[in-house]
Design a protein around this motif. Structure first.
Motif, PDB file in Angstrom:
ATOM      1  N   GLU A  50     -14.891 -17.327 -45.609  1.00  0.00           N
ATOM      2  CA  GLU A  50     -14.080 -18.400 -46.196  1.00  0.00           C
ATOM      3  C   GLU A  50     -13.575 -19.418 -45.165  1.00  0.00           C
ATOM      4  O   GLU A  50     -13.785 -20.630 -45.346  1.00  0.00           O
ATOM      5  CB  GLU A  50     -12.927 -17.805 -46.989  1.00  0.00           C
ATOM      6  CG  GLU A  50     -12.268 -18.799 -47.904  1.00  0.00           C
ATOM      7  CD  GLU A  50     -11.317 -18.132 -48.862  1.00  0.00           C
ATOM      8  OE1 GLU A  50     -11.182 -18.650 -49.969  1.00  0.00           O
ATOM      9  OE2 GLU A  50     -10.695 -17.107 -48.505  1.00  0.00           O
ATOM     10  N   PRO A  51     -12.930 -19.019 -44.047  1.00  0.00           N
ATOM     11  CA  PRO A  51     -12.482 -20.043 -43.100  1.00  0.00           C
ATOM     12  C   PRO A  51     -13.635 -20.754 -42.387  1.00  0.00           C
ATOM     13  O   PRO A  51     -13.536 -21.944 -42.088  1.00  0.00           O
ATOM     14  CB  PRO A  51     -11.614 -19.277 -42.103  1.00  0.00           C
ATOM     15  CG  PRO A  51     -11.942 -17.851 -42.289  1.00  0.00           C
ATOM     16  CD  PRO A  51     -12.461 -17.681 -43.677  1.00  0.00           C
ATOM     17  N   ILE A  52     -14.735 -20.045 -42.147  1.00  0.00           N
ATOM     18  CA  ILE A  52     -15.895 -20.695 -41.525  1.00  0.00           C
ATOM     19  C   ILE A  52     -16.455 -21.759 -42.467  1.00  0.00           C
ATOM     20  O   ILE A  52     -16.770 -22.871 -42.057  1.00  0.00           O
ATOM     21  CB  ILE A  52     -16.977 -19.660 -41.152  1.00  0.00           C
ATOM     22  CG1 ILE A  52     -16.472 -18.736 -40.050  1.00  0.00           C
ATOM     23  CG2 ILE A  52     -18.266 -20.348 -40.712  1.00  0.00           C
ATOM     24  CD1 ILE A  52     -17.371 -17.546 -39.782  1.00  0.00           C
ATOM     25  N   VAL A  57     -18.600 -25.372 -42.057  1.00  0.00           N
ATOM     26  CA  VAL A  57     -19.794 -25.660 -42.846  1.00  0.00           C
ATOM     27  C   VAL A  57     -19.583 -26.839 -43.792  1.00  0.00           C
ATOM     28  O   VAL A  57     -20.413 -27.766 -43.827  1.00  0.00           O
ATOM     29  CB  VAL A  57     -20.256 -24.403 -43.616  1.00  0.00           C
ATOM     30  CG1 VAL A  57     -21.441 -24.718 -44.511  1.00  0.00           C
ATOM     31  CG2 VAL A  57     -20.600 -23.291 -42.637  1.00  0.00           C
ATOM     32  N   ARG A  58     -18.507 -26.831 -44.552  1.00  0.00           N
ATOM     33  CA  ARG A  58     -18.271 -27.944 -45.493  1.00  0.00           C
ATOM     34  C   ARG A  58     -18.113 -29.286 -44.791  1.00  0.00           C
ATOM     35  O   ARG A  58     -18.711 -30.272 -45.230  1.00  0.00           O
ATOM     36  CB  ARG A  58     -17.064 -27.662 -46.373  1.00  0.00           C
ATOM     37  CG  ARG A  58     -17.351 -26.642 -47.436  1.00  0.00           C
ATOM     38  CD  ARG A  58     -16.144 -26.404 -48.308  1.00  0.00           C
ATOM     39  NE  ARG A  58     -16.305 -25.176 -49.026  1.00  0.00           N
ATOM     40  CZ  ARG A  58     -16.094 -25.048 -50.320  1.00  0.00           C
ATOM     41  NH1 ARG A  58     -15.688 -26.080 -51.020  1.00  0.00           N
ATOM     42  NH2 ARG A  58     -16.268 -23.890 -50.908  1.00  0.00           N
ATOM     43  N   PRO A  59     -17.322 -29.378 -43.707  1.00  0.00           N
ATOM     44  CA  PRO A  59     -17.253 -30.662 -43.013  1.00  0.00           C
ATOM     45  C   PRO A  59     -18.610 -31.124 -42.453  1.00  0.00           C
ATOM     46  O   PRO A  59     -18.934 -32.315 -42.498  1.00  0.00           O
ATOM     47  CB  PRO A  59     -16.258 -30.419 -41.878  1.00  0.00           C
ATOM     48  CG  PRO A  59     -15.408 -29.297 -42.359  1.00  0.00           C
ATOM     49  CD  PRO A  59     -16.327 -28.433 -43.174  1.00  0.00           C
ATOM     50  N   MET A  60     -19.409 -30.172 -41.965  1.00  0.00           N
ATOM     51  CA  MET A  60     -20.739 -30.546 -41.473  1.00  0.00           C
ATOM     52  C   MET A  60     -21.623 -31.042 -42.610  1.00  0.00           C
ATOM     53  O   MET A  60     -22.345 -32.037 -42.460  1.00  0.00           O
ATOM     54  CB  MET A  60     -21.403 -29.357 -40.769  1.00  0.00           C
ATOM     55  CG  MET A  60     -20.815 -29.032 -39.425  1.00  0.00           C
ATOM     56  SD  MET A  60     -21.500 -27.534 -38.671  1.00  0.00           S
ATOM     57  CE  MET A  60     -23.232 -27.901 -38.608  1.00  0.00           C
ATOM     58  N   ALA A  61     -21.562 -30.358 -43.738  1.00  0.00           N
ATOM     59  CA  ALA A  61     -22.350 -30.777 -44.896  1.00  0.00           C
ATOM     60  C   ALA A  61     -21.901 -32.149 -45.391  1.00  0.00           C
ATOM     61  O   ALA A  61     -22.733 -32.992 -45.748  1.00  0.00           O
ATOM     62  CB  ALA A  61     -22.245 -29.738 -46.014  1.00  0.00           C
ATOM     63  N   GLN A  62     -20.591 -32.372 -45.397  1.00  0.00           N
ATOM     64  CA  GLN A  62     -20.084 -33.673 -45.832  1.00  0.00           C
ATOM     65  C   GLN A  62     -20.496 -34.771 -44.853  1.00  0.00           C
ATOM     66  O   GLN A  62     -20.873 -35.869 -45.266  1.00  0.00           O
ATOM     67  CB  GLN A  62     -18.560 -33.642 -45.974  1.00  0.00           C
ATOM     68  CG  GLN A  62     -17.999 -34.870 -46.658  1.00  0.00           C
ATOM     69  CD  GLN A  62     -18.545 -35.035 -48.072  1.00  0.00           C
ATOM     70  OE1 GLN A  62     -18.509 -34.114 -48.886  1.00  0.00           O
ATOM     71  NE2 GLN A  62     -19.076 -36.204 -48.377  1.00  0.00           N
ATOM     72  N   ILE A 152     -22.818 -11.747 -47.678  1.00  0.00           N
ATOM     73  CA  ILE A 152     -23.186 -12.048 -46.297  1.00  0.00           C
ATOM     74  C   ILE A 152     -22.554 -13.385 -45.914  1.00  0.00           C
ATOM     75  O   ILE A 152     -22.812 -14.398 -46.566  1.00  0.00           O
ATOM     76  CB  ILE A 152     -24.713 -12.121 -46.137  1.00  0.00           C
ATOM     77  CG1 ILE A 152     -25.353 -10.810 -46.605  1.00  0.00           C
ATOM     78  CG2 ILE A 152     -25.090 -12.445 -44.698  1.00  0.00           C
ATOM     79  CD1 ILE A 152     -26.852 -10.873 -46.725  1.00  0.00           C
ATOM     80  N   PRO A 153     -21.731 -13.415 -44.864  1.00  0.00           N
ATOM     81  CA  PRO A 153     -21.129 -14.678 -44.442  1.00  0.00           C
ATOM     82  C   PRO A 153     -22.196 -15.740 -44.160  1.00  0.00           C
ATOM     83  O   PRO A 153     -23.259 -15.440 -43.634  1.00  0.00           O
ATOM     84  CB  PRO A 153     -20.376 -14.317 -43.157  1.00  0.00           C
ATOM     85  CG  PRO A 153     -20.101 -12.861 -43.292  1.00  0.00           C
ATOM     86  CD  PRO A 153     -21.283 -12.299 -44.028  1.00  0.00           C
ATOM     87  N   LEU A 154     -21.888 -16.977 -44.509  1.00  0.00           N
ATOM     88  CA  LEU A 154     -22.764 -18.133 -44.373  1.00  0.00           C
ATOM     89  C   LEU A 154     -23.988 -18.058 -45.273  1.00  0.00           C
ATOM     90  O   LEU A 154     -24.786 -18.976 -45.298  1.00  0.00           O
ATOM     91  CB  LEU A 154     -23.213 -18.347 -42.919  1.00  0.00           C
ATOM     92  CG  LEU A 154     -22.101 -18.576 -41.911  1.00  0.00           C
ATOM     93  CD1 LEU A 154     -22.682 -18.651 -40.505  1.00  0.00           C
ATOM     94  CD2 LEU A 154     -21.326 -19.843 -42.229  1.00  0.00           C
ATOM     95  N   TRP A 155     -24.154 -16.987 -46.003  1.00  0.00           N
ATOM     96  CA  TRP A 155     -25.288 -16.830 -46.907  1.00  0.00           C
ATOM     97  C   TRP A 155     -24.791 -16.784 -48.340  1.00  0.00           C
ATOM     98  O   TRP A 155     -25.294 -17.489 -49.190  1.00  0.00           O
ATOM     99  CB  TRP A 155     -26.028 -15.541 -46.568  1.00  0.00           C
ATOM    100  CG  TRP A 155     -27.358 -15.441 -47.231  1.00  0.00           C
ATOM    101  CD1 TRP A 155     -27.621 -14.985 -48.486  1.00  0.00           C
ATOM    102  CD2 TRP A 155     -28.607 -15.794 -46.674  1.00  0.00           C
ATOM    103  NE1 TRP A 155     -28.948 -15.038 -48.735  1.00  0.00           N
ATOM    104  CE2 TRP A 155     -29.587 -15.534 -47.631  1.00  0.00           C
ATOM    105  CE3 TRP A 155     -29.000 -16.302 -45.450  1.00  0.00           C
ATOM    106  CZ2 TRP A 155     -30.941 -15.760 -47.407  1.00  0.00           C
ATOM    107  CZ3 TRP A 155     -30.332 -16.514 -45.229  1.00  0.00           C
ATOM    108  CH2 TRP A 155     -31.286 -16.263 -46.196  1.00  0.00           C
TER     109      TRP A 155
END
Length: 168
Positions: A50-52, A57-62, A152-155
């Motif tokens: 969740e914090p990752i 991840v979300r800021p990079m995707a945005q 699985i984190p990030l998955w």
């Protein structure tokens, strides 16, 4: 050079390996839960994820959407889709789905040869259907049970069978 997709698969493989190597948990009575044997592990992995996801991840995707031109994003998506079509063709063969395997292999050959190494999806314009087969489906076709739910984190959420199938 390692692509982001390869990096994510390697991280996921490590997490699955860790989960399957000794993550048996017990409930208050000392018996493993048959409904969700990985529940404590899944909750811990979600707490890591969740914090990752929120902070990286979300800021990079945005940023990807905000700053990379749409034609470039589309070309990258179709390039990786072309690679996935190759894996889908292999899985179609392993499942005996000859038409799907043929369509997927045709997509790869056409998009690679005439679509600048898969940057342009010419096969879809020619109405060649995408098979969308993966190793998790192949394992299911071969009779391997789904197994328990796994996060699985990030998955994200999966099952042991489908998660393993995605990593291969």
């Amino acid at each position: 050079m390692t692509t982001p997709q390869q990096w994510c698969r390697r991280v996921a493989a490590l997490v699955v390996t860790a989960a399957l190597s000794g993550c048996a948990t017990t409930q208050g009575n000392g018996a493993a839960s048959s409904a969700d044997p990985f529940e404590p592990f899944n909750r811990a992995m979600y707490a890591i994820h969740e914090p990752i996801d929120d902070n990286i991840v979300r800021p990079m995707a945005q940023a990807w959407v905000d700053y990379v031109p749409s034609p470039v994003r589309h070309a990258v998506r179709t390039f990786f889709g072309n690679i996935e079509d190759g894996f889908s063709a292999l899985n179609g063969l392993l499942q005996g789905k000859w038409d799907k395997a043929g369509h997927d292999m045709g997509r790869v050959m056409i998009n690679t040869a005439f679509g600048f190494a898969g940057l342009i999806d010419i096969a879809s314009s020619g109405d060649i259907p995408r098979g969308m087969e993966d190793f998790g489906q192949t394992f299911g076709y071969w009779g391997i049970p789904q197994g328990p739910f796994l996060f699985i984190p990030l998955w994200g959420p999966t099952t042991v069978r489908d998660g393993t199938g995605e990593l291969i």
